[in-house]
Design a protein around this motif. Structure first.
Motif, PDB file in Angstrom:
ATOM      1  N   LEU A 184       0.831  -1.207   0.000  1.00 18.34           N
ATOM      2  CA  LEU A 184       0.000   0.000   0.000  1.00 18.34           C
ATOM      3  C   LEU A 184       0.864   1.255   0.000  1.00 18.34           C
ATOM      4  O   LEU A 184       0.506   2.274  -0.593  1.00 18.34           O
ATOM      5  CB  LEU A 184      -0.944   0.009   1.198  1.00 18.34           C
ATOM      6  N   ALA A 185       2.019   1.188   0.668  1.00 16.61           N
ATOM      7  CA  ALA A 185       2.906   2.344   0.739  1.00 16.61           C
ATOM      8  C   ALA A 185       3.646   2.597  -0.568  1.00 16.61           C
ATOM      9  O   ALA A 185       4.142   3.710  -0.794  1.00 16.61           O
ATOM     10  CB  ALA A 185       3.912   2.161   1.868  1.00 16.61           C
ATOM     11  N   THR A 186       3.720   1.601  -1.454  1.00 25.04           N
ATOM     12  CA  THR A 186       4.441   1.780  -2.713  1.00 25.04           C
ATOM     13  C   THR A 186       3.557   2.312  -3.833  1.00 25.04           C
ATOM     14  O   THR A 186       4.043   2.595  -4.910  1.00 25.04           O
ATOM     15  CB  THR A 186       5.077   0.457  -3.193  1.00 25.04           C
ATOM     16  N   SER A 187       2.280   2.434  -3.589  1.00 26.28           N
ATOM     17  CA  SER A 187       1.344   2.900  -4.609  1.00 26.28           C
ATOM     18  C   SER A 187       0.603   4.126  -4.101  1.00 26.28           C
ATOM     19  O   SER A 187       0.635   4.442  -2.917  1.00 26.28           O
ATOM     20  CB  SER A 187       0.351   1.784  -4.949  1.00 26.28           C
ATOM     21  N   THR A 188      -0.048   4.833  -5.003  1.00 25.45           N
ATOM     22  CA  THR A 188      -0.820   6.012  -4.613  1.00 25.45           C
ATOM     23  C   THR A 188      -2.217   6.016  -5.213  1.00 25.45           C
ATOM     24  O   THR A 188      -2.987   6.932  -4.966  1.00 25.45           O
ATOM     25  CB  THR A 188      -0.112   7.314  -5.061  1.00 25.45           C
ATOM     26  N   GLU A 189      -2.543   5.000  -6.010  1.00 29.56           N
ATOM     27  CA  GLU A 189      -3.833   4.994  -6.695  1.00 29.56           C
ATOM     28  C   GLU A 189      -4.515   3.646  -6.515  1.00 29.56           C
ATOM     29  O   GLU A 189      -3.866   2.601  -6.560  1.00 29.56           O
ATOM     30  CB  GLU A 189      -3.626   5.280  -8.184  1.00 29.56           C
ATOM     31  N   GLY A 190      -5.829   3.687  -6.308  1.00 31.48           N
ATOM     32  CA  GLY A 190      -6.600   2.470  -6.170  1.00 31.48           C
ATOM     33  C   GLY A 190      -8.024   2.674  -6.642  1.00 31.48           C
ATOM     34  O   GLY A 190      -8.396   3.758  -7.103  1.00 31.48           O
ATOM     35  N   ARG A 191      -8.818   1.620  -6.531  1.00 31.46           N
ATOM     36  CA  ARG A 191     -10.226   1.664  -6.916  1.00 31.46           C
ATOM     37  C   ARG A 191     -11.069   1.561  -5.652  1.00 31.46           C
ATOM     38  O   ARG A 191     -10.983   0.570  -4.931  1.00 31.46           O
ATOM     39  CB  ARG A 191     -10.550   0.521  -7.870  1.00 31.46           C
ATOM     40  N   LEU A 192     -11.871   2.559  -5.420  1.00 36.53           N
ATOM     41  CA  LEU A 192     -12.752   2.571  -4.259  1.00 36.53           C
ATOM     42  C   LEU A 192     -14.106   2.025  -4.681  1.00 36.53           C
ATOM     43  O   LEU A 192     -14.718   2.527  -5.624  1.00 36.53           O
ATOM     44  CB  LEU A 192     -12.895   3.989  -3.707  1.00 36.53           C
ATOM     45  N   GLU A 193     -14.569   0.991  -3.987  1.00 34.06           N
ATOM     46  CA  GLU A 193     -15.864   0.388  -4.279  1.00 34.06           C
ATOM     47  C   GLU A 193     -16.887   0.944  -3.294  1.00 34.06           C
ATOM     48  O   GLU A 193     -16.718   0.831  -2.083  1.00 34.06           O
ATOM     49  CB  GLU A 193     -15.776  -1.126  -4.122  1.00 34.06           C
ATOM     50  N   VAL A 194     -17.917   1.573  -3.841  1.00 33.51           N
ATOM     51  CA  VAL A 194     -18.975   2.146  -3.007  1.00 33.51           C
ATOM     52  C   VAL A 194     -20.326   1.669  -3.519  1.00 33.51           C
ATOM     53  O   VAL A 194     -20.516   1.462  -4.706  1.00 33.51           O
ATOM     54  CB  VAL A 194     -18.931   3.695  -2.992  1.00 33.51           C
ATOM     55  N   LEU A 195     -21.255   1.506  -2.596  1.00 41.07           N
ATOM     56  CA  LEU A 195     -22.615   1.128  -2.945  1.00 41.07           C
ATOM     57  C   LEU A 195     -23.445   2.402  -3.039  1.00 41.07           C
ATOM     58  O   LEU A 195     -23.543   3.156  -2.073  1.00 41.07           O
ATOM     59  CB  LEU A 195     -23.205   0.188  -1.897  1.00 41.07           C
ATOM     60  N   THR A 196     -24.002   2.672  -4.217  1.00 42.47           N
ATOM     61  CA  THR A 196     -24.810   3.865  -4.433  1.00 42.47           C
ATOM     62  C   THR A 196     -26.261   3.458  -4.647  1.00 42.47           C
ATOM     63  O   THR A 196     -26.592   2.275  -4.643  1.00 42.47           O
ATOM     64  CB  THR A 196     -24.308   4.657  -5.660  1.00 42.47           C
ATOM     65  N   GLY A 197     -27.094   4.431  -4.907  1.00 48.00           N
ATOM     66  CA  GLY A 197     -28.500   4.167  -5.179  1.00 48.00           C
ATOM     67  C   GLY A 197     -28.726   3.373  -6.446  1.00 48.00           C
ATOM     68  O   GLY A 197     -29.775   2.766  -6.631  1.00 48.00           O
ATOM     69  N   THR A 198     -27.728   3.340  -7.331  1.00 48.27           N
ATOM     70  CA  THR A 198     -27.865   2.602  -8.588  1.00 48.27           C
ATOM     71  C   THR A 198     -26.981   1.363  -8.622  1.00 48.27           C
ATOM     72  O   THR A 198     -26.723   0.821  -9.677  1.00 48.27           O
ATOM     73  CB  THR A 198     -27.534   3.507  -9.793  1.00 48.27           C
ATOM     74  N   GLY A 199     -26.487   0.933  -7.474  1.00 46.29           N
ATOM     75  CA  GLY A 199     -25.665  -0.272  -7.411  1.00 46.29           C
ATOM     76  C   GLY A 199     -24.229   0.020  -7.003  1.00 46.29           C
ATOM     77  O   GLY A 199     -23.906   1.118  -6.561  1.00 46.29           O
TER      78      GLY A 199
END
Length: 142
Positions: A26-41
């Motif tokens: 985690l310390a060697t990177s600065t970018e990721g994909r955040l998974e969130v649950l919204t009203g449309t999935g």
């Protein structure tokens, strides 16, 4: 904790990572994909992050513009950040960090912001504690 090595498909050896191995990656990177649950999935948002360690608190911080929809869906909800990369020995890795998002005080400094980033009044910082942390690395078989 002992690491488990498994023979996987496509001629790869997959090894689970312990907590230290996850934080190193985690310390060697600065970018990721955040998974969130919204009203449309479920939605995945590519975002920059930084590791956050203070005493017993361990997690990541994501800085976004104040009016970003991310906060509508991530604050006080369980979210997951997925980060992947490659080690120097060509091992591909992936780390998942999950927790309930919390907004940090906007006065907390963020020294990783670019110089042209708007002032603290127009940004927010989302803190995701490492309630669940898991990862693996895959190496090609010889």
């Amino acid at each position: 904790m002992t690491d488990h090595i498994l023979r996987a498909r496509q001629s790869l050896w997959v090894q689970s990572l312990d907590e230290t191995g996850c934080w190193i990656r985690l310390a060697t990177s600065t970018e990721g994909r955040l998974e969130v649950l919204t009203g449309t999935g479920v939605h995945h948002l590519v975002t920059e992050y930084r590791p956050y360690v203070a005493g017993q608190a361990r997690g990541v911080v994501i800085t976004v513009p104040a009016f970003n929809q991310l906060f509508q869906y991530a604050v006080h909800r369980y979210v997951t950040l997925e980060v992947d990369g490659e080690d120097n020995d060509a091992g591909r890795w992936a780390v998942l960090l999950s927790g309930v998002g919390h907004e940090l005080d906007p006065a907390v400094p963020d020294d990783r912001l670019p110089l042209n980033w708007p002032d603290a009044l127009v940004r927010r910082q989302l803190y995701i504690p490492a309630m669940k942390l898991a990862g693996s690395v895959a190496h090609p078989c010889n």
